[in-house]
Design an enzyme around this catalytic site. Sequence first.
Site, PDB file in Angstrom:
ATOM      1  N   SER A  27     -86.007 -77.859  31.624  1.00 17.55           N
ATOM      2  CA  SER A  27     -84.800 -77.306  31.014  1.00 17.55           C
ATOM      3  C   SER A  27     -85.123 -76.519  29.751  1.00 17.55           C
ATOM      4  O   SER A  27     -84.237 -75.924  29.151  1.00 17.55           O
ATOM      5  CB  SER A  27     -83.804 -78.420  30.693  1.00 17.55           C
ATOM      6  OG  SER A  27     -84.399 -79.377  29.833  1.00 17.55           O
ATOM      7  N   ASN A 114     -81.991 -89.503  25.638  1.00 15.60           N
ATOM      8  CA  ASN A 114     -80.578 -89.543  26.016  1.00 15.60           C
ATOM      9  C   ASN A 114     -79.645 -89.442  24.814  1.00 15.60           C
ATOM     10  O   ASN A 114     -78.687 -88.674  24.822  1.00 15.60           O
ATOM     11  CB  ASN A 114     -80.284 -90.802  26.838  1.00 15.60           C
ATOM     12  CG  ASN A 114     -81.063 -90.807  28.147  1.00 15.60           C
ATOM     13  OD1 ASN A 114     -81.681 -89.804  28.501  1.00 15.60           O
ATOM     14  ND2 ASN A 114     -81.055 -91.931  28.851  1.00 15.60           N
ATOM     15  N   THR A 159     -39.526 -57.801  30.966  1.00 13.95           N
ATOM     16  CA  THR A 159     -39.612 -58.998  31.810  1.00 13.95           C
ATOM     17  C   THR A 159     -39.827 -58.444  33.214  1.00 13.95           C
ATOM     18  O   THR A 159     -39.300 -57.364  33.537  1.00 13.95           O
ATOM     19  CB  THR A 159     -38.328 -59.857  31.755  1.00 13.95           C
ATOM     20  OG1 THR A 159     -37.242 -59.068  32.226  1.00 13.95           O
ATOM     21  CG2 THR A 159     -38.026 -60.366  30.359  1.00 13.95           C
ATOM     22  N   HIS A 160     -40.630 -59.115  33.993  1.00 12.48           N
ATOM     23  CA  HIS A 160     -40.998 -58.625  35.336  1.00 12.48           C
ATOM     24  C   HIS A 160     -41.630 -57.228  35.281  1.00 12.48           C
ATOM     25  O   HIS A 160     -41.518 -56.465  36.230  1.00 12.48           O
ATOM     26  CB  HIS A 160     -39.786 -58.594  36.273  1.00 12.48           C
ATOM     27  CG  HIS A 160     -38.985 -59.858  36.248  1.00 12.48           C
ATOM     28  ND1 HIS A 160     -39.261 -60.941  37.046  1.00 12.48           N
ATOM     29  CD2 HIS A 160     -37.936 -60.223  35.463  1.00 12.48           C
ATOM     30  CE1 HIS A 160     -38.391 -61.905  36.779  1.00 12.48           C
ATOM     31  NE2 HIS A 160     -37.592 -61.501  35.819  1.00 12.48           N
ATOM     32  N   SER A 281     -65.567 -40.783  33.386  1.00 10.70           N
ATOM     33  CA  SER A 281     -65.945 -40.872  34.784  1.00 10.70           C
ATOM     34  C   SER A 281     -67.004 -39.818  35.061  1.00 10.70           C
ATOM     35  O   SER A 281     -66.952 -38.716  34.514  1.00 10.70           O
ATOM     36  CB  SER A 281     -64.710 -40.622  35.660  1.00 10.70           C
ATOM     37  OG  SER A 281     -65.114 -40.188  36.934  1.00 10.70           O
ATOM     38  N   LYS A 287     -60.919 -38.187  32.846  1.00 13.64           N
ATOM     39  CA  LYS A 287     -60.664 -39.615  32.677  1.00 13.64           C
ATOM     40  C   LYS A 287     -61.204 -40.232  31.412  1.00 13.64           C
ATOM     41  O   LYS A 287     -62.262 -39.870  30.915  1.00 13.64           O
ATOM     42  CB  LYS A 287     -61.218 -40.391  33.888  1.00 13.64           C
ATOM     43  CG  LYS A 287     -60.605 -39.920  35.163  1.00 13.64           C
ATOM     44  CD  LYS A 287     -59.980 -40.896  36.061  1.00 13.64           C
ATOM     45  CE  LYS A 287     -59.824 -42.304  35.702  1.00 13.64           C
ATOM     46  NZ  LYS A 287     -59.815 -43.105  36.927  1.00 13.64           N
ATOM     47  N   ASN A 289     -61.520 -44.180  30.680  1.00 17.38           N
ATOM     48  CA  ASN A 289     -61.244 -45.491  31.258  1.00 17.38           C
ATOM     49  C   ASN A 289     -61.365 -46.607  30.225  1.00 17.38           C
ATOM     50  O   ASN A 289     -62.315 -46.621  29.442  1.00 17.38           O
ATOM     51  CB  ASN A 289     -62.218 -45.766  32.405  1.00 17.38           C
ATOM     52  CG  ASN A 289     -62.058 -44.772  33.537  1.00 17.38           C
ATOM     53  OD1 ASN A 289     -60.950 -44.315  33.806  1.00 17.38           O
ATOM     54  ND2 ASN A 289     -63.156 -44.423  34.174  1.00 17.38           N
ATOM     55  N   GLU A 294     -61.114 -53.883  30.428  1.00 15.22           N
ATOM     56  CA  GLU A 294     -61.280 -54.351  31.805  1.00 15.22           C
ATOM     57  C   GLU A 294     -62.392 -55.397  31.910  1.00 15.22           C
ATOM     58  O   GLU A 294     -62.283 -56.397  32.619  1.00 15.22           O
ATOM     59  CB  GLU A 294     -61.599 -53.179  32.734  1.00 15.22           C
ATOM     60  CG  GLU A 294     -60.410 -52.259  32.942  1.00 15.22           C
ATOM     61  CD  GLU A 294     -60.786 -50.989  33.704  1.00 15.22           C
ATOM     62  OE1 GLU A 294     -61.599 -51.065  34.633  1.00 15.22           O
ATOM     63  OE2 GLU A 294     -60.261 -49.924  33.349  1.00 15.22           O
ATOM     64  N   TYR A 321     -76.397 -92.419  31.266  1.00 16.71           N
ATOM     65  CA  TYR A 321     -76.963 -91.082  31.414  1.00 16.71           C
ATOM     66  C   TYR A 321     -77.499 -90.840  32.827  1.00 16.71           C
ATOM     67  O   TYR A 321     -78.132 -91.703  33.420  1.00 16.71           O
ATOM     68  CB  TYR A 321     -78.091 -90.848  30.404  1.00 16.71           C
ATOM     69  CG  TYR A 321     -78.756 -89.494  30.609  1.00 16.71           C
ATOM     70  CD1 TYR A 321     -78.223 -88.357  30.016  1.00 16.71           C
ATOM     71  CD2 TYR A 321     -79.868 -89.351  31.445  1.00 16.71           C
ATOM     72  CE1 TYR A 321     -78.790 -87.110  30.236  1.00 16.71           C
ATOM     73  CE2 TYR A 321     -80.439 -88.105  31.675  1.00 16.71           C
ATOM     74  CZ  TYR A 321     -79.893 -86.990  31.070  1.00 16.71           C
ATOM     75  OH  TYR A 321     -80.451 -85.759  31.291  1.00 16.71           O
ATOM     76  N   LYS A 329     -75.728 -77.446  30.319  1.00 14.57           N
ATOM     77  CA  LYS A 329     -76.007 -76.494  29.241  1.00 14.57           C
ATOM     78  C   LYS A 329     -75.766 -75.040  29.597  1.00 14.57           C
ATOM     79  O   LYS A 329     -75.171 -74.296  28.819  1.00 14.57           O
ATOM     80  CB  LYS A 329     -77.434 -76.690  28.733  1.00 14.57           C
ATOM     81  CG  LYS A 329     -77.523 -77.980  27.964  1.00 14.57           C
ATOM     82  CD  LYS A 329     -78.920 -78.424  27.702  1.00 14.57           C
ATOM     83  CE  LYS A 329     -78.951 -79.914  27.518  1.00 14.57           C
ATOM     84  NZ  LYS A 329     -78.577 -80.691  28.728  1.00 14.57           N
TER      85      LYS A 329
HETATM   86  N1  ARG Z   1     -83.265 -82.354  29.430  1.00 11.87           N
HETATM   87  C1  ARG Z   1     -82.464 -83.530  29.501  1.00 11.87           C
HETATM   88  C2  ARG Z   1     -80.980 -83.165  29.499  1.00 11.87           C
HETATM   89  O1  ARG Z   1     -80.677 -82.048  29.224  1.00 11.87           O
HETATM   90  C3  ARG Z   1     -82.773 -84.414  28.339  1.00 11.87           C
HETATM   91  C4  ARG Z   1     -82.573 -85.866  28.591  1.00 11.87           C
HETATM   92  C5  ARG Z   1     -83.451 -86.338  29.636  1.00 11.87           C
HETATM   93  N2  ARG Z   1     -83.449 -87.761  29.745  1.00 11.87           N
HETATM   94  C6  ARG Z   1     -84.013 -88.393  30.772  1.00 11.87           C
HETATM   95  N3  ARG Z   1     -83.971 -89.661  30.743  1.00 11.87           N
HETATM   96  N4  ARG Z   1     -84.554 -87.739  31.766  1.00 11.87           N
HETATM   97  O2  ARG Z   1     -80.107 -83.951  29.776  1.00 11.87           O
END
Ligand code: ARG
Length: 463
Positions: A27, A114, A159-160, A281, A287, A289, A294, A321, A329
């Site tokens: 991660s 955790n 309205t509408h 455009s 144009k 735009n 948008e 956990y 994330k």
């Molecule tokens: N990268 C993990 C997360 O985002 C961190 C915690 C991982 N804990 C574990 N016991 N594997 O949640």
Amino acid sequence: MTQITNKQWGGRFSESMEGFILQLNESVSFDKRMAFEDIEGSIAHATMLGEQGILSVQDVTLIKQGLAQIKEEIANNEFVWSPELEDVHMNIEARLTDLIGIAGKRLHTGRSRNDQVATDIRLYLRKSIDEIRTQLKSLMTGIVGLAETETDTVMPGFTHLQSAQPVTFGHHLLAWFEMLKRDDGRLLDCRERLNYSPLGAAALAGTTYPINRQRSAELLGFTAACANSLDAVSDRDFAIELCSALSVIAMHLSRFSEELIIWNSVQFQFIDLPDRFCTGSSIMPQKKNPDIAELVRGKTGRVYGNLMAMLTIMKSQPLAYNKDNQEDKEPLFDSIDTVIDCLRAFAGMVPHIKAKREVMHQAAQSGFATATDLADYLVKRGVAFRDAHEIVGKTVAFAIEKNCALDELSLADLQAQSDVIEQDVFAVLTVEGSVSARNHFGGTAPEQVKQAVENAKTYVKSL
Ligand code: ARG
């Protein structure tokens, strides 16, 4: 024996994670965004361990020095992130140990990734909420400024999407202000609810060391420590809440975009959007735009999608956990980035919107928008509202036949519809008369809008 790549948890393992699975599991490519929060959390944790006599003063000093250096390395883009070390937490810890030796390995005493990750996210979100609120405030300031310039500009209210009654453009703009005010309140609520410290919850059940959870909470500016260790490490409701508040902001911006797009169209021509927020455009030279509006409208889709993703990631997770939570994330960060970008674009664009006052005025006049005013006029002269409604309906039909506006009918024509009508009717038939008559708190009269602008300015200053 095979060399196990992950030194932090590899003790009981006889083979290494590698290749595709390592990539799937890592991660750090996205959670390194929380590096400064991770360091901040570690400093607080180490400080507390030192104060409690769990770590020596010397170890704590070394840890703080090492973390300060790592912070420098990250800020200068010199830090080498390694997917083999899985996440931001283990990357930083490994580097700390490189730098200061065994003291670095002691940092994780009484802690788990955790409670560490739960702390990092909360710190990161707290900072992000402050950034979002700054952008929101700047957009709110822009809206108030434009509303002040357009206090008595008359436009049709809808309205509408049908011309309904005349309103002032300032009043219309301040409706957006009110929405953003509530958006800001939602962010603030969310910030208060998430501002509790998971540190010390460790993996799930707490720790056997004589820690002081209030102290690490206080060092990090949290209101208090989370009251239950299982809850502290597992729930991400606060992140879902933020995604939800961001979805409401995106929804508001999308509606705002839609109006700007309609008003900017050749058919409406109520406003002119600044060139630098529009594109041309490649084939149609005439144009201009409204791309940015948008795009903001379109980005609502991903913000809603992220909320759905977050809710679904959390759903069905048993306590405490689970690795599922690593998936929180990317959607979370994406919603934050997207909404900050959209608010920034709008804050830049809104103050430079040019209202085409004559066009708006003309449109307000042409749609029989003062028909309700005529009905109210009749009611004030003793006609029952339902009868007044009927009389005005016929008057409108007559005006359509004569191809003119209500205030262009002659007094005799109007009196033919109802004998209670007198010369003073023309004061209510003009669009100016119509808006000025709605002179109560929350109404569209220029006098009220002036006051609402003042209230809005005071509010923004208080933020
Ligand atoms: N990268 C993990 C997360 O985002 C961190 C915690 C991982 N804990 C574990 N016991 N594997 O949640």
